[in-house]
Design a protein around this motif. Structure first.
Motif, PDB file in Angstrom:
ATOM      1  N   VAL A  91      -2.575   4.582  -9.042  1.00 43.75           N
ATOM      2  CA  VAL A  91      -3.255   4.058 -10.130  1.00 43.75           C
ATOM      3  C   VAL A  91      -2.829   2.267 -10.539  1.00 43.75           C
ATOM      4  N   LEU A  92      -1.697   2.195 -10.302  1.00 40.87           N
ATOM      5  CA  LEU A  92      -1.116   0.935 -10.366  1.00 40.87           C
ATOM      6  C   LEU A  92      -1.692  -0.126  -9.258  1.00 40.87           C
ATOM      7  N   ILE A  93      -1.765   0.342  -7.937  1.00 38.56           N
ATOM      8  CA  ILE A  93      -2.163  -0.338  -6.889  1.00 38.56           C
ATOM      9  C   ILE A  93      -3.630  -0.494  -7.163  1.00 38.56           C
ATOM     10  N   ALA A  94      -4.311   0.323  -7.504  1.00 41.30           N
ATOM     11  CA  ALA A  94      -5.764   0.111  -7.888  1.00 41.30           C
ATOM     12  C   ALA A  94      -6.197  -1.051  -8.799  1.00 41.30           C
ATOM     13  N   LYS A  95      -5.319  -0.997  -9.889  1.00 48.78           N
ATOM     14  CA  LYS A  95      -5.248  -2.092 -10.787  1.00 48.78           C
ATOM     15  C   LYS A  95      -5.055  -3.506 -10.252  1.00 48.78           C
ATOM     16  N   GLU A  96      -3.980  -3.331  -9.408  1.00 48.08           N
ATOM     17  CA  GLU A  96      -3.532  -4.905  -8.718  1.00 48.08           C
ATOM     18  C   GLU A  96      -4.411  -5.232  -7.986  1.00 48.08           C
ATOM     19  N   LEU A  97      -5.303  -4.168  -7.131  1.00 47.80           N
ATOM     20  CA  LEU A  97      -6.316  -4.958  -6.235  1.00 47.80           C
ATOM     21  C   LEU A  97      -7.427  -5.729  -6.832  1.00 47.80           C
ATOM     22  N   ILE A  98      -7.623  -5.400  -8.283  1.00 49.66           N
ATOM     23  CA  ILE A  98      -8.517  -6.338  -8.969  1.00 49.66           C
ATOM     24  C   ILE A  98      -8.232  -7.869  -8.598  1.00 49.66           C
ATOM     25  N   GLY A  99      -9.025  -8.376  -8.227  1.00 47.34           N
ATOM     26  CA  GLY A  99      -8.816 -10.015  -8.137  1.00 47.34           C
ATOM     27  C   GLY A  99      -8.481 -10.373  -6.692  1.00 47.34           C
ATOM     28  N   LYS A 100      -8.100  -9.661  -5.801  1.00 46.59           N
ATOM     29  CA  LYS A 100      -7.512  -9.854  -4.466  1.00 46.59           C
ATOM     30  C   LYS A 100      -8.998  -9.741  -3.530  1.00 46.59           C
ATOM     31  N   THR A 138     -17.258 -12.033   6.567  1.00 45.85           N
ATOM     32  CA  THR A 138     -17.475 -11.701   5.159  1.00 45.85           C
ATOM     33  C   THR A 138     -16.290 -11.546   4.300  1.00 45.85           C
ATOM     34  N   SER A 139     -16.298 -12.200   3.074  1.00 45.85           N
ATOM     35  CA  SER A 139     -15.212 -11.978   2.320  1.00 45.85           C
ATOM     36  C   SER A 139     -15.878 -12.099   0.876  1.00 45.85           C
ATOM     37  N   GLY A 140     -14.801 -11.495  -0.254  1.00 44.50           N
ATOM     38  CA  GLY A 140     -15.226 -11.498  -1.558  1.00 44.50           C
ATOM     39  C   GLY A 140     -14.001 -10.987  -2.145  1.00 44.50           C
ATOM     40  N   ARG A 141     -14.184 -11.336  -3.716  1.00 45.31           N
ATOM     41  CA  ARG A 141     -13.222 -10.868  -4.605  1.00 45.31           C
ATOM     42  C   ARG A 141     -13.338  -9.467  -5.176  1.00 45.31           C
ATOM     43  N   ILE A 142     -12.323  -8.646  -5.046  1.00 45.75           N
ATOM     44  CA  ILE A 142     -12.577  -7.249  -5.666  1.00 45.75           C
ATOM     45  C   ILE A 142     -12.729  -7.326  -6.998  1.00 45.75           C
ATOM     46  N   VAL A 143     -13.663  -6.767  -7.685  1.00 42.38           N
ATOM     47  CA  VAL A 143     -13.657  -6.795  -9.102  1.00 42.38           C
ATOM     48  C   VAL A 143     -13.744  -5.202  -9.759  1.00 42.38           C
ATOM     49  N   GLU A 144     -13.759  -4.298  -8.789  1.00 45.40           N
ATOM     50  CA  GLU A 144     -13.922  -2.939  -9.212  1.00 45.40           C
ATOM     51  C   GLU A 144     -13.360  -1.984  -8.292  1.00 45.40           C
ATOM     52  N   THR A 145     -12.424  -0.940  -8.831  1.00 46.43           N
ATOM     53  CA  THR A 145     -11.889  -0.150  -7.957  1.00 46.43           C
ATOM     54  C   THR A 145     -11.746   1.498  -8.530  1.00 46.43           C
ATOM     55  N   GLU A 146     -11.448   2.428  -7.758  1.00 47.16           N
ATOM     56  CA  GLU A 146     -11.204   3.778  -8.326  1.00 47.16           C
ATOM     57  C   GLU A 146     -10.184   4.196  -7.566  1.00 47.16           C
ATOM     58  N   ALA A 147      -9.159   4.749  -8.257  1.00 46.15           N
ATOM     59  CA  ALA A 147      -8.140   5.391  -7.683  1.00 46.15           C
ATOM     60  C   ALA A 147      -8.238   7.138  -7.511  1.00 46.15           C
ATOM     61  N   TYR A 148      -7.582   7.573  -6.410  1.00 41.60           N
ATOM     62  CA  TYR A 148      -7.879   9.065  -6.198  1.00 41.60           C
ATOM     63  C   TYR A 148      -6.465   9.746  -5.849  1.00 41.60           C
ATOM     64  N   ALA A 149      -5.931  10.307  -6.737  1.00 45.72           N
ATOM     65  CA  ALA A 149      -4.457  10.997  -6.638  1.00 45.72           C
ATOM     66  C   ALA A 149      -4.200  12.032  -5.632  1.00 45.72           C
ATOM     67  N   GLY A 150      -4.804  12.252  -4.628  1.00 45.01           N
ATOM     68  CA  GLY A 150      -4.289  13.242  -3.753  1.00 45.01           C
ATOM     69  C   GLY A 150      -4.631  14.578  -4.118  1.00 45.01           C
ATOM     70  N   TYR A 158       0.772  -1.297  -0.068  1.00 40.60           N
ATOM     71  CA  TYR A 158      -0.091   0.014   0.067  1.00 40.60           C
ATOM     72  C   TYR A 158       0.937   1.148  -0.134  1.00 40.60           C
ATOM     73  N   THR A 159       2.203   1.225   0.403  1.00 36.42           N
ATOM     74  CA  THR A 159       2.883   2.484   0.557  1.00 36.42           C
ATOM     75  C   THR A 159       3.458   2.955  -0.712  1.00 36.42           C
ATOM     76  N   ARG A 160       3.376   2.186  -1.940  1.00 36.78           N
ATOM     77  CA  ARG A 160       4.038   2.511  -2.920  1.00 36.78           C
ATOM     78  C   ARG A 160       3.594   3.900  -3.593  1.00 36.78           C
TER      79      ARG A 160
END
Length: 206
Positions: free
Chosen positions: A19-28, A39-51, A13-15
């Motif tokens: 945008v890359l992290i948001a993409k890499e979270l897909i499937g986690k 409760t658990s589930g596979r992440i299938v959609e994310t949005e990055a916000y760049a500060g 997370y500290t990288r």
């Protein structure tokens, strides 16, 4: 819970590249265990916000009482209330002082479906129950009181279960519901898993 789950370390997370992290979270795998309700589930959609430079980000107005957690080191939860109703779960990323965050928009449920049904007030299962950030917040038991919670404990974490998403199956698009951000609203900072019935909203294929 699967024995194959490996919690993502804080170094994930500290990288710098949100945008890359948001993409890499897909499937986690997102896991919550609030009040002994797993409760658990596979992440299938994310949005990055760049500060602060991203007009769609809450941090664009600087450090406030609400956004203070975003300015901390990556690997904690930023949970905020939207429209006075929806508890929205975000992941803080980057180093301390750089307020990057990623909104979890949709999840494919794995465990705890009955708990999700109860939390959302439904009478039966619907595939849309975790489709959209407000629904994810409700189904997974998020509340603003969890803001700042580290993603390395047993109550809340993201894990890798060995599942690999092919590059061609991750689609990018402009973010949803941030038209106020002008040209920043058109940035392709939203990612989703191609073909997933749990993906939310519009702008699925552009």
């Amino acid at each position: 819970m699967s024995n194959h789950l490996k919690k993502l370390p804080l170094s994930f997370y500290t990288r710098e590249d949100v945008v890359l992290i948001a993409k890499e979270l897909i499937g986690k795998i997102l896991v919550t265990n609030f009040n002994n309700q797993l409760t658990s589930g596979r992440i299938v959609e994310t949005e990055a916000y760049a500060g602060e430079l991203d007009k769609a980000s809450h941090a664009s107005k600087g450090k406030t009482e609400r956004t203070a957690v975003m300015f901390g080191s990556g690997g904690s939860a930023y949970v905020y209330l939207c429209y006075g109703i929806h508890q929205m779960f975000n992941i803080v990323t980057a180093k301390e002082g750089v307020p990057h965050a990623i909104l979890i928009r949709a999840v494919e449920p794995v465990e705890g479906k009955e708990i999700m049904i109860e939390r959302t007030g439904k009478k039966k299962w619907y595939s849309t129950i975790t489709s959209g950030p407000g629904r994810v917040g409700k189904a997974f038991g998020f509340h603003t009181s969890q803001c700042g919670l580290l993603l390395t404990g047993d109550e809340l974490f993201i894990a890798d279960d060995g599942f690999r998403v092919k590059e061609k199956d991750i689609v990018s698009s402009p973010r949803i519901g941030v038209d106020y951000a002008g040209e920043h609203a058109e940035w392709h900072y939203r990612f989703y898993l191609k073909g997933s019935k749990y993906v939310s909203g519009v702008k699925k294929n552009k």
